[in-house]
Design an enzyme around this catalytic site. Structure first.
Site, PDB file in Angstrom:
ATOM      1  CB  THR A 132      14.292  12.697 -35.179  1.00 39.70           C
ATOM      2  OG1 THR A 132      14.489  11.985 -33.972  1.00 39.70           O
ATOM      3  CG2 THR A 132      15.121  13.976 -35.112  1.00 39.70           C
ATOM      4  CG  ASP A 133      11.652  10.834 -30.729  1.00 42.39           C
ATOM      5  OD1 ASP A 133      12.811  10.801 -31.199  1.00 42.39           O
ATOM      6  OD2 ASP A 133      11.190   9.913 -30.013  1.00 42.39           O
ATOM      7  CD  GLU A 134      17.714  11.295 -31.222  1.00 45.50           C
ATOM      8  OE1 GLU A 134      18.700  12.023 -31.082  1.00 45.50           O
ATOM      9  OE2 GLU A 134      17.791  10.075 -31.401  1.00 45.50           O
ATOM     10  CE1 TYR A 157      19.685  12.632 -36.993  1.00 41.02           C
ATOM     11  CE2 TYR A 157      18.820  12.190 -34.795  1.00 41.02           C
ATOM     12  CZ  TYR A 157      18.676  12.162 -36.172  1.00 41.02           C
ATOM     13  OH  TYR A 157      17.516  11.664 -36.732  1.00 41.02           O
ATOM     14  CE  LYS A 161      16.066  14.896 -39.221  1.00 43.37           C
ATOM     15  NZ  LYS A 161      15.929  14.522 -40.666  1.00 43.37           N
TER      16      LYS A 161
HETATM   17  P1  NAD Z   1      19.899   6.175 -42.747  1.00 45.83           P
HETATM   18  O1  NAD Z   1      21.156   6.712 -42.175  1.00 45.83           O
HETATM   19  O2  NAD Z   1      19.647   4.717 -42.722  1.00 45.83           O
HETATM   20  O3  NAD Z   1      19.776   6.626 -44.283  1.00 45.83           O
HETATM   21  C1  NAD Z   1      20.087   7.922 -44.703  1.00 45.83           C
HETATM   22  C2  NAD Z   1      20.121   7.934 -46.233  1.00 45.83           C
HETATM   23  O4  NAD Z   1      20.420   9.279 -46.648  1.00 45.83           O
HETATM   24  C3  NAD Z   1      21.217   7.036 -46.823  1.00 45.83           C
HETATM   25  O5  NAD Z   1      20.701   6.311 -47.919  1.00 45.83           O
HETATM   26  C4  NAD Z   1      22.286   8.012 -47.271  1.00 45.83           C
HETATM   27  O6  NAD Z   1      23.047   7.555 -48.380  1.00 45.83           O
HETATM   28  C5  NAD Z   1      21.452   9.235 -47.639  1.00 45.83           C
HETATM   29  N1  NAD Z   1      22.242  10.480 -47.545  1.00 45.83           N
HETATM   30  C6  NAD Z   1      23.021  10.882 -46.512  1.00 45.83           C
HETATM   31  N2  NAD Z   1      23.636  12.054 -46.818  1.00 45.83           N
HETATM   32  C7  NAD Z   1      23.191  12.398 -48.057  1.00 45.83           C
HETATM   33  C8  NAD Z   1      23.458  13.508 -48.908  1.00 45.83           C
HETATM   34  N3  NAD Z   1      24.297  14.479 -48.553  1.00 45.83           N
HETATM   35  N4  NAD Z   1      22.829  13.561 -50.114  1.00 45.83           N
HETATM   36  C9  NAD Z   1      21.976  12.567 -50.489  1.00 45.83           C
HETATM   37  N5  NAD Z   1      21.719  11.486 -49.742  1.00 45.83           N
HETATM   38  C10 NAD Z   1      22.304  11.405 -48.532  1.00 45.83           C
HETATM   39  O7  NAD Z   1      18.740   6.983 -42.039  1.00 45.83           O
HETATM   40  P2  NAD Z   1      17.305   6.489 -41.527  1.00 45.83           P
HETATM   41  O8  NAD Z   1      17.453   5.897 -40.202  1.00 45.83           O
HETATM   42  O9  NAD Z   1      16.640   5.748 -42.610  1.00 45.83           O
HETATM   43  O10 NAD Z   1      16.583   7.914 -41.337  1.00 45.83           O
HETATM   44  C11 NAD Z   1      15.924   8.536 -42.418  1.00 45.83           C
HETATM   45  C12 NAD Z   1      15.340   9.855 -41.938  1.00 45.83           C
HETATM   46  O11 NAD Z   1      14.412   9.622 -40.899  1.00 45.83           O
HETATM   47  C13 NAD Z   1      16.383  10.825 -41.383  1.00 45.83           C
HETATM   48  O12 NAD Z   1      16.025  12.126 -41.786  1.00 45.83           O
HETATM   49  C14 NAD Z   1      16.252  10.674 -39.879  1.00 45.83           C
HETATM   50  O13 NAD Z   1      16.616  11.853 -39.224  1.00 45.83           O
HETATM   51  C15 NAD Z   1      14.773  10.367 -39.743  1.00 45.83           C
HETATM   52  N6  NAD Z   1      14.395   9.557 -38.578  1.00 45.83           N
HETATM   53  C16 NAD Z   1      15.032   8.368 -38.312  1.00 45.83           C
HETATM   54  C17 NAD Z   1      14.601   7.584 -37.241  1.00 45.83           C
HETATM   55  C18 NAD Z   1      15.254   6.253 -36.921  1.00 45.83           C
HETATM   56  O14 NAD Z   1      14.931   5.662 -35.896  1.00 45.83           O
HETATM   57  N7  NAD Z   1      16.138   5.729 -37.746  1.00 45.83           N
HETATM   58  C19 NAD Z   1      13.549   8.026 -36.441  1.00 45.83           C
HETATM   59  C20 NAD Z   1      12.940   9.249 -36.726  1.00 45.83           C
HETATM   60  C21 NAD Z   1      13.366   9.993 -37.811  1.00 45.83           C
HETATM   61  O1  DAU Z   2      14.361   8.848 -31.604  1.00 44.26           O
HETATM   62  C1  DAU Z   2      14.579   8.801 -32.985  1.00 44.26           C
HETATM   63  C2  DAU Z   2      16.055   8.599 -33.263  1.00 44.26           C
HETATM   64  O2  DAU Z   2      16.346   7.257 -32.905  1.00 44.26           O
HETATM   65  C3  DAU Z   2      16.438   8.864 -34.707  1.00 44.26           C
HETATM   66  O3  DAU Z   2      16.222  10.223 -35.011  1.00 44.26           O
HETATM   67  C4  DAU Z   2      17.916   8.515 -34.950  1.00 44.26           C
HETATM   68  O4  DAU Z   2      18.221   8.672 -36.323  1.00 44.26           O
HETATM   69  C5  DAU Z   2      18.134   7.078 -34.536  1.00 44.26           C
HETATM   70  O5  DAU Z   2      19.499   6.754 -34.676  1.00 44.26           O
HETATM   71  C6  DAU Z   2      17.674   6.844 -33.098  1.00 44.26           C
HETATM   72  O6  DAU Z   2      18.553   7.515 -32.159  1.00 44.26           O
HETATM   73  P1  DAU Z   2      19.066   6.788 -30.814  1.00 44.26           P
HETATM   74  O7  DAU Z   2      20.293   7.452 -30.370  1.00 44.26           O
HETATM   75  O8  DAU Z   2      17.945   6.656 -29.844  1.00 44.26           O
HETATM   76  O9  DAU Z   2      19.341   5.303 -31.433  1.00 44.26           O
HETATM   77  P2  DAU Z   2      20.540   4.259 -31.185  1.00 44.26           P
HETATM   78  O10 DAU Z   2      20.130   2.994 -31.850  1.00 44.26           O
HETATM   79  O11 DAU Z   2      21.858   4.832 -31.524  1.00 44.26           O
HETATM   80  O12 DAU Z   2      20.495   4.036 -29.611  1.00 44.26           O
HETATM   81  C7  DAU Z   2      19.324   3.597 -28.953  1.00 44.26           C
HETATM   82  C8  DAU Z   2      19.620   3.578 -27.464  1.00 44.26           C
HETATM   83  O13 DAU Z   2      20.582   2.519 -27.194  1.00 44.26           O
HETATM   84  C9  DAU Z   2      20.267   4.851 -26.945  1.00 44.26           C
HETATM   85  O14 DAU Z   2      19.799   5.106 -25.627  1.00 44.26           O
HETATM   86  C10 DAU Z   2      21.761   4.528 -26.909  1.00 44.26           C
HETATM   87  C11 DAU Z   2      21.781   3.045 -26.602  1.00 44.26           C
HETATM   88  N1  DAU Z   2      22.929   2.301 -27.184  1.00 44.26           N
HETATM   89  C12 DAU Z   2      23.166   2.427 -28.518  1.00 44.26           C
HETATM   90  C13 DAU Z   2      24.231   1.770 -29.107  1.00 44.26           C
HETATM   91  C14 DAU Z   2      24.501   1.922 -30.590  1.00 44.26           C
HETATM   92  C15 DAU Z   2      23.713   1.473 -26.382  1.00 44.26           C
HETATM   93  O15 DAU Z   2      23.467   1.330 -25.170  1.00 44.26           O
HETATM   94  N2  DAU Z   2      24.765   0.821 -26.963  1.00 44.26           N
HETATM   95  C16 DAU Z   2      25.077   0.939 -28.293  1.00 44.26           C
HETATM   96  O16 DAU Z   2      26.071   0.324 -28.756  1.00 44.26           O
END
Ligand code: NAD
Ligand code: DAU
Length: 349
Positions: A132-134, A157, A161
């Site tokens: 992730t970019d975080e 988180y 990562k």
């Molecule tokens: P998600 O939470 O939707 O899915 C995570 C999956 O991992 C689920 O299917 C869960 O069952 C599985 N999992 C969790 N713990 C596990 C374990 N101990 N063993 C096996 N499986 C397990 O996540 P996502 O949003 O699809 O993110 C996927 C990946 O991409 C993550 O590594 C996250 O850090 C990264 N990522 C997410 C975003 C985003 O915006 N969602 C952005 C950048 C990177």
């Molecule tokens: O940048 C990549 C990341 O983006 C991924 O690595 C993470 O897995 C993914 O969850 C996401 O993280 P964020 O914290 O940016 O996403 P989230 O959807 O939780 O929140 C987006 C923005 O909105 C953040 O600034 C917090 C705000 N927010 C979120 C929720 C859930 C609110 O204002 N209200 C809310 O209820």
């Protein structure tokens, strides 16, 4: 060419889109989805591919090193695309240990299994770590995250990562494990668990519930349609250089409040409501502790070296996303009818 690839976390949001792309595009590959099926893992996300001949599912907790070892012995993988993780920042604030276990220990278990399996012959092997970019921390008003930007994670988180990224690079350096890492910005699209901003707010608007905006709403994120992330992962897996890092982003920055107002406008149209109806639901609530102010990604390395670019304009992607959630009511109801209610109460009351 035939390959056997492990995709971890394939029942989650991004993983399900990556799996679908690989299953359809590479009928000669054997694709194994290993997923623990936590609250975020949902086999409904994979209904359309579950019967395919090149698809295999294994319910596995990557924290269990014996299970991981057996999995690698059973399938003799050529490659790993590692997405399994605890992924929600708010949950990492209430329960950091889960994140340490899955994101760090789970990743190291996979690295050990890959290192042992590929010990003799590393040719054609690849460990692709999806990050992730975080990990880069939080930006001020200007500037972009580059691949060289120093790590400065600020939530449990992102710290977990970042740690997993460091372990992947350390295994590359110490054991010559062939690896690649990508760091992506915020994804949006179908099948995202409604704890994340967009699906949560779409569901709340549909049900006339308030929209809890953290702090002043002036936090900035870069947004990318999930299928474009999956395409980038495919490109990097097949054409990326071993040992490299690639940033992935949408060239698409929004403050939360501007994004939410756009969502409200599009939801009013989609639901056939009076303009302004959804905006009335906006409620400013207590900020997320340690809330990162701004993320912004420079994805030009990926664009220039591998020819990847986001395919969708944001407004178009958002419309498609809204349409998917409105047309898949049952998917949302199945998720929100169980434990989700308790999560929601604890997080927002
Ligand atoms: P998600 O939470 O939707 O899915 C995570 C999956 O991992 C689920 O299917 C869960 O069952 C599985 N999992 C969790 N713990 C596990 C374990 N101990 N063993 C096996 N499986 C397990 O996540 P996502 O949003 O699809 O993110 C996927 C990946 O991409 C993550 O590594 C996250 O850090 C990264 N990522 C997410 C975003 C985003 O915006 N969602 C952005 C950048 C990177
Ligand atoms: O940048 C990549 C990341 O983006 C991924 O690595 C993470 O897995 C993914 O969850 C996401 O993280 P964020 O914290 O940016 O996403 P989230 O959807 O939780 O929140 C987006 C923005 O909105 C953040 O600034 C917090 C705000 N927010 C979120 C929720 C859930 C609110 O204002 N209200 C809310 O209820």
């Amino acid at each position: 060419m035939q390959k056997t690839i492990l995709i971890t976390g394939g029942a989650g949001f991004i993983g399900s889109h990556v799996l679908r792309l690989f299953i359809k595009k590479y009928p000669d590959y054997k694709i194994v989805n290993a997923d623990k099926l936590t609250y975020a893992g949902n086999l409904e996300n994979l209904k359309d591919i579950e019967g395919k001949a090149n698809y295999f599912f294994e319910k596995i907790d990557i924290v269990d090193k014996e299970e991981v070892k057996k999995l690698f012995e059973r399938y003799n993988f050529d490659g790993v695309i590692h997405l399994a993780a605890e992924s929600h920042v708010d949950r990492s604030i209430t329960n950091p240990m889960e994140f340490i276990m899955t994101n760090i220990i789970g990743t190291v278990n996979l690295l050990n299994a890959a290192k042992d399996l590929w010990n003799i012959d590393k040719k054609g092997k690849l460990f692709y770590h999806v990050s992730t970019d975080e990990v880069y921390g939080s930006l001020g008003e200007t500037g972009l995250f580059l691949e060289e930007t120093s790590y400065d994670p600020k939530s449990p988180y992102s710290a977990s990562k970042a740690s997993s990224d460091h372990f992947v690079r350390a295994y590359g350096n110490t054991y010559a494990l062939p690896f690649v890492i990508s760091n992506c910005s915020n994804n949006y699209g179908p099948n995202q668990f409604p704890e994340k901003l967009l699906p949560l707010f779409i569901n709340n608007i549909k049900n006339g519930k308030s929209l809890p905006v953290y702090g002043d709403g002036k936090f900035t994120r870069d947004w990318l349609y999930v299928e474009d992330h999956a395409i980038a992962i495919d490109k990097i897996y097949h054409d990326g250089c071993i040992g490299e890092t690639y940033n992935i982003g949408g060239f698409n920055e929004w403050t939360n409040i501007d994004l939410i107002k756009l969502l409200c406008k599009q939801m009013d149209i989609a639901l056939g409501q009076e303009p302004g109806t959804s905006e009335k639901l906006i409620t400013y609530v207590k900020d997320r502790p340690g809330h990162d102010k701004r993320y912004a990604i420079d994805a030009n390395k990926l664009k220039n070296n591998l020819g990847w670019e986001p395919s969708l304009q944001f407004e178009e992607g958002l419309k498609k996303t809204i349409a998917w959630y409105l047309n898949n009511e049952q998917w949302m109801n199945n998720i929100t009818s169980g434990d989700y209610k308790n999560y929601y109460k604890e997080q927002y009351s």
